[in-house]
Scaffold this motif. Structure first.
Motif, PDB file in Angstrom:
ATOM      1  N   ASP A  77     -14.726  -4.858   8.518  1.00 37.74           N
ATOM      2  CA  ASP A  77     -16.150  -4.699   8.848  1.00 37.74           C
ATOM      3  C   ASP A  77     -16.995  -4.977   7.611  1.00 37.74           C
ATOM      4  OD1 ASP A  77     -16.173  -2.418   7.226  1.00 37.74           O
ATOM      5  OD2 ASP A  77     -16.018  -1.034   8.891  1.00 37.74           O
ATOM      6  N   GLU A  78     -18.226  -4.549   7.639  1.00 37.43           N
ATOM      7  CA  GLU A  78     -19.135  -4.835   6.534  1.00 37.43           C
ATOM      8  C   GLU A  78     -19.054  -3.822   5.408  1.00 37.43           C
ATOM      9  OE1 GLU A  78     -23.070  -5.354   8.025  1.00 37.43           O
ATOM     10  OE2 GLU A  78     -22.425  -6.752   9.566  1.00 37.43           O
ATOM     11  N   GLY A  79     -18.208  -2.826   5.533  1.00 38.50           N
ATOM     12  CA  GLY A  79     -18.135  -1.769   4.544  1.00 38.50           C
ATOM     13  C   GLY A  79     -17.190  -2.071   3.392  1.00 38.50           C
ATOM     14  N   TRP A  80     -16.852  -1.018   2.682  1.00 36.52           N
ATOM     15  CA  TRP A  80     -16.004  -1.103   1.506  1.00 36.52           C
ATOM     16  C   TRP A  80     -14.815  -0.168   1.666  1.00 36.52           C
ATOM     17  CZ3 TRP A  80     -17.001  -4.601  -2.310  1.00 36.52           C
ATOM     18  CH2 TRP A  80     -18.250  -5.237  -2.271  1.00 36.52           C
ATOM     19  N   GLY A 126       2.986   0.185 -11.772  1.00 33.91           N
ATOM     20  CA  GLY A 126       4.310  -0.372 -11.572  1.00 33.91           C
ATOM     21  C   GLY A 126       4.652  -0.679 -10.127  1.00 33.91           C
ATOM     22  N   GLU A 127       3.809  -0.272  -9.198  1.00 30.39           N
ATOM     23  CA  GLU A 127       4.070  -0.517  -7.776  1.00 30.39           C
ATOM     24  C   GLU A 127       3.312  -1.757  -7.316  1.00 30.39           C
ATOM     25  OE1 GLU A 127       6.196   1.140  -5.772  1.00 30.39           O
ATOM     26  OE2 GLU A 127       6.777   2.283  -7.546  1.00 30.39           O
ATOM     27  N   PRO A 128       3.930  -2.553  -6.431  1.00 26.20           N
ATOM     28  CA  PRO A 128       3.253  -3.770  -5.982  1.00 26.20           C
ATOM     29  C   PRO A 128       2.205  -3.536  -4.892  1.00 26.20           C
ATOM     30  CG  PRO A 128       5.436  -3.629  -5.010  1.00 26.20           C
ATOM     31  CD  PRO A 128       5.305  -2.469  -5.968  1.00 26.20           C
ATOM     32  N   GLU A 129       2.373  -2.465  -4.127  1.00 28.93           N
ATOM     33  CA  GLU A 129       1.492  -2.201  -2.998  1.00 28.93           C
ATOM     34  C   GLU A 129       0.715  -0.907  -3.200  1.00 28.93           C
ATOM     35  OE1 GLU A 129       1.099  -4.152  -0.216  1.00 28.93           O
ATOM     36  OE2 GLU A 129       2.387  -5.612  -1.211  1.00 28.93           O
ATOM     37  N   PRO A 130      -0.475  -0.809  -2.619  1.00 31.17           N
ATOM     38  CA  PRO A 130      -1.233   0.444  -2.716  1.00 31.17           C
ATOM     39  C   PRO A 130      -0.510   1.595  -2.005  1.00 31.17           C
ATOM     40  CG  PRO A 130      -2.621  -1.320  -1.836  1.00 31.17           C
ATOM     41  CD  PRO A 130      -1.223  -1.841  -1.893  1.00 31.17           C
ATOM     42  N   ALA A 131      -0.620   2.772  -2.580  1.00 35.96           N
ATOM     43  CA  ALA A 131      -0.091   3.981  -1.940  1.00 35.96           C
ATOM     44  C   ALA A 131      -1.072   4.474  -0.887  1.00 35.96           C
ATOM     45  CB  ALA A 131       0.144   5.070  -2.983  1.00 35.96           C
ATOM     46  N   LEU A 132      -2.336   4.120  -1.060  1.00 36.62           N
ATOM     47  CA  LEU A 132      -3.384   4.611  -0.180  1.00 36.62           C
ATOM     48  C   LEU A 132      -4.526   3.601  -0.156  1.00 36.62           C
ATOM     49  CD1 LEU A 132      -4.684   7.123   1.340  1.00 36.62           C
ATOM     50  CD2 LEU A 132      -5.620   7.745  -0.883  1.00 36.62           C
ATOM     51  N   VAL A 133      -5.014   3.290   1.034  1.00 33.42           N
ATOM     52  CA  VAL A 133      -6.226   2.486   1.198  1.00 33.42           C
ATOM     53  C   VAL A 133      -7.092   3.241   2.186  1.00 33.42           C
ATOM     54  CG1 VAL A 133      -7.228   0.297   1.944  1.00 33.42           C
ATOM     55  CG2 VAL A 133      -5.021   0.305   0.766  1.00 33.42           C
ATOM     56  N   GLY A 134      -8.330   3.498   1.794  1.00 36.19           N
ATOM     57  CA  GLY A 134      -9.225   4.242   2.674  1.00 36.19           C
ATOM     58  C   GLY A 134     -10.652   3.753   2.546  1.00 36.19           C
ATOM     59  N   PRO A 135     -11.494   4.181   3.457  1.00 40.49           N
ATOM     60  CA  PRO A 135     -12.895   3.753   3.410  1.00 40.49           C
ATOM     61  C   PRO A 135     -13.585   4.254   2.145  1.00 40.49           C
ATOM     62  CG  PRO A 135     -12.586   5.505   5.020  1.00 40.49           C
ATOM     63  CD  PRO A 135     -11.224   5.139   4.521  1.00 40.49           C
ATOM     64  N   TRP A 136     -14.574   3.511   1.701  1.00 38.90           N
ATOM     65  CA  TRP A 136     -15.334   3.897   0.522  1.00 38.90           C
ATOM     66  C   TRP A 136     -16.817   3.942   0.872  1.00 38.90           C
ATOM     67  CZ3 TRP A 136     -14.413   6.702  -3.280  1.00 38.90           C
ATOM     68  CH2 TRP A 136     -15.235   6.731  -4.406  1.00 38.90           C
ATOM     69  N   THR A 137     -17.510   4.851   0.246  1.00 37.79           N
ATOM     70  CA  THR A 137     -18.913   5.114   0.529  1.00 37.79           C
ATOM     71  C   THR A 137     -19.812   3.972   0.071  1.00 37.79           C
ATOM     72  OG1 THR A 137     -18.414   7.430   0.178  1.00 37.79           O
ATOM     73  CG2 THR A 137     -20.725   6.830   0.199  1.00 37.79           C
ATOM     74  N   MET A 138     -20.811   3.665   0.899  1.00 36.80           N
ATOM     75  CA  MET A 138     -21.816   2.666   0.539  1.00 36.80           C
ATOM     76  C   MET A 138     -22.789   3.274  -0.465  1.00 36.80           C
ATOM     77  SD  MET A 138     -21.252  -0.097   2.298  1.00 36.80           S
ATOM     78  CE  MET A 138     -22.625  -1.047   2.890  1.00 36.80           C
ATOM     79  N   GLY A 139     -23.337   2.427  -1.310  1.00 33.80           N
ATOM     80  CA  GLY A 139     -24.348   2.880  -2.254  1.00 33.80           C
ATOM     81  C   GLY A 139     -25.696   3.062  -1.580  1.00 33.80           C
ATOM     82  N   ARG A 140     -26.677   3.405  -2.366  1.00 36.85           N
ATOM     83  CA  ARG A 140     -28.017   3.664  -1.821  1.00 36.85           C
ATOM     84  C   ARG A 140     -28.651   2.443  -1.175  1.00 36.85           C
ATOM     85  NH1 ARG A 140     -30.887   7.729  -6.174  1.00 36.85           N
ATOM     86  NH2 ARG A 140     -29.273   9.319  -6.028  1.00 36.85           N
ATOM     87  N   ASP A 141     -28.289   1.252  -1.666  1.00 35.85           N
ATOM     88  CA  ASP A 141     -28.895   0.043  -1.107  1.00 35.85           C
ATOM     89  C   ASP A 141     -28.244  -0.386   0.221  1.00 35.85           C
ATOM     90  OD1 ASP A 141     -26.443  -1.015  -1.837  1.00 35.85           O
ATOM     91  OD2 ASP A 141     -27.256  -2.459  -3.271  1.00 35.85           O
ATOM     92  N   LYS A 142     -27.217   0.317   0.657  1.00 35.63           N
ATOM     93  CA  LYS A 142     -26.507   0.069   1.922  1.00 35.63           C
ATOM     94  C   LYS A 142     -25.835  -1.305   1.973  1.00 35.63           C
ATOM     95  CE  LYS A 142     -27.780   4.037   3.522  1.00 35.63           C
ATOM     96  NZ  LYS A 142     -26.919   5.144   3.168  1.00 35.63           N
ATOM     97  N   LYS A 143     -25.674  -1.948   0.803  1.00 36.62           N
ATOM     98  CA  LYS A 143     -24.995  -3.236   0.719  1.00 36.62           C
ATOM     99  C   LYS A 143     -23.779  -3.157  -0.191  1.00 36.62           C
ATOM    100  CE  LYS A 143     -29.056  -6.150   1.381  1.00 36.62           C
ATOM    101  NZ  LYS A 143     -29.910  -7.159   0.760  1.00 36.62           N
ATOM    102  N   ASN A 144     -23.960  -2.501  -1.307  1.00 39.88           N
ATOM    103  CA  ASN A 144     -22.911  -2.425  -2.321  1.00 39.88           C
ATOM    104  C   ASN A 144     -22.229  -1.060  -2.288  1.00 39.88           C
ATOM    105  OD1 ASN A 144     -23.316  -5.034  -3.578  1.00 39.88           O
ATOM    106  ND2 ASN A 144     -25.315  -4.208  -4.156  1.00 39.88           N
ATOM    107  N   PRO A 145     -21.011  -0.995  -2.815  1.00 41.47           N
ATOM    108  CA  PRO A 145     -20.298   0.281  -2.796  1.00 41.47           C
ATOM    109  C   PRO A 145     -20.840   1.251  -3.844  1.00 41.47           C
ATOM    110  CG  PRO A 145     -19.010  -1.334  -3.987  1.00 41.47           C
ATOM    111  CD  PRO A 145     -20.205  -2.068  -3.413  1.00 41.47           C
TER     112      PRO A 145
END
Length: 166
Positions: free
Chosen positions: A38-41, A49-68
């Motif tokens: 989607d349009e979020g972050w 040392g690990e090739p893959e992320p242990a965790l991927v989750g949504p991240w909060t949008m900044g005040r401008d609602k465009k950037n994280p």
């Protein structure tokens, strides 16, 4: 005038990084990434040392609602704690799948029977072992990785003089 680093001064790859979208420290890297769905972050937590992320989750949008929203110390520490807990739970689940045990009563004594699965890619197998009340191993056989340990199967193995139940 440009300043160059002399080649004989080693660069510290383990030095903490604290940028708005990238933090490194405590054995972890947090990277804020564009969410492909989607349009979020999103934020990806990668253990060093690990090739893959242990965790991927949504991240909060900044005040401008465009950037994280930029990463900060509290957010990074919370992400490290959460990702470490995810790994710990995964390790516990894997251990529980590969190591099983039961205790059965046989001829007046408790016998602990363990099944340790060795998940070899080509030839997986399991070690079935019995221990007396003092913790001394009294029998061990190599058997199928598909062997199902239960009180009934443990008792049958013991009563069959610890022969391979294959």
């Amino acid at each position: 005038m440009t300043e160059e680093f002399p080649e004989d001064i080693p660069q510290d790859d383990d030095a903490p990084v604290q940028e708005p979208r990238l933090w490194k420290g405590n054995g972890w890297t947090a990277r804020v990434i564009k969410n492909e769905d989607d349009e979020g972050w999103a934020v990806a937590m990668i253990k060093d040392g690990e090739p893959e992320p242990a965790l991927v989750g949504p991240w909060t949008m900044g005040r401008d609602k465009k950037n994280p929203k930029p990463l900060d110390t509290n957010a990074f520490n919370t992400l490290v704690k959460t990702a470490a807990e995810v790994l710990r739970r995964h390790e516990q689940q894997l251990h529980a799948m590969l190591h099983k045990n039961t205790v059965v009563w046989h001829e007046g004594a408790d016998i602990k029977v363990t099944l340790d699965i060795v998940p070899d890619d080509e030839h997986p197998y399991a070690l079935l072992a019995a221990f007396n009340e003092d913790g001394e191993r009294i029998a061990q056989v190599r058997t199928s990785a598909g062997f199902k340990l239960s009180p009934a199967s443990a008792t049958a193995w013991i009563e069959n003089d610890f022969r391979n139940p294959a």
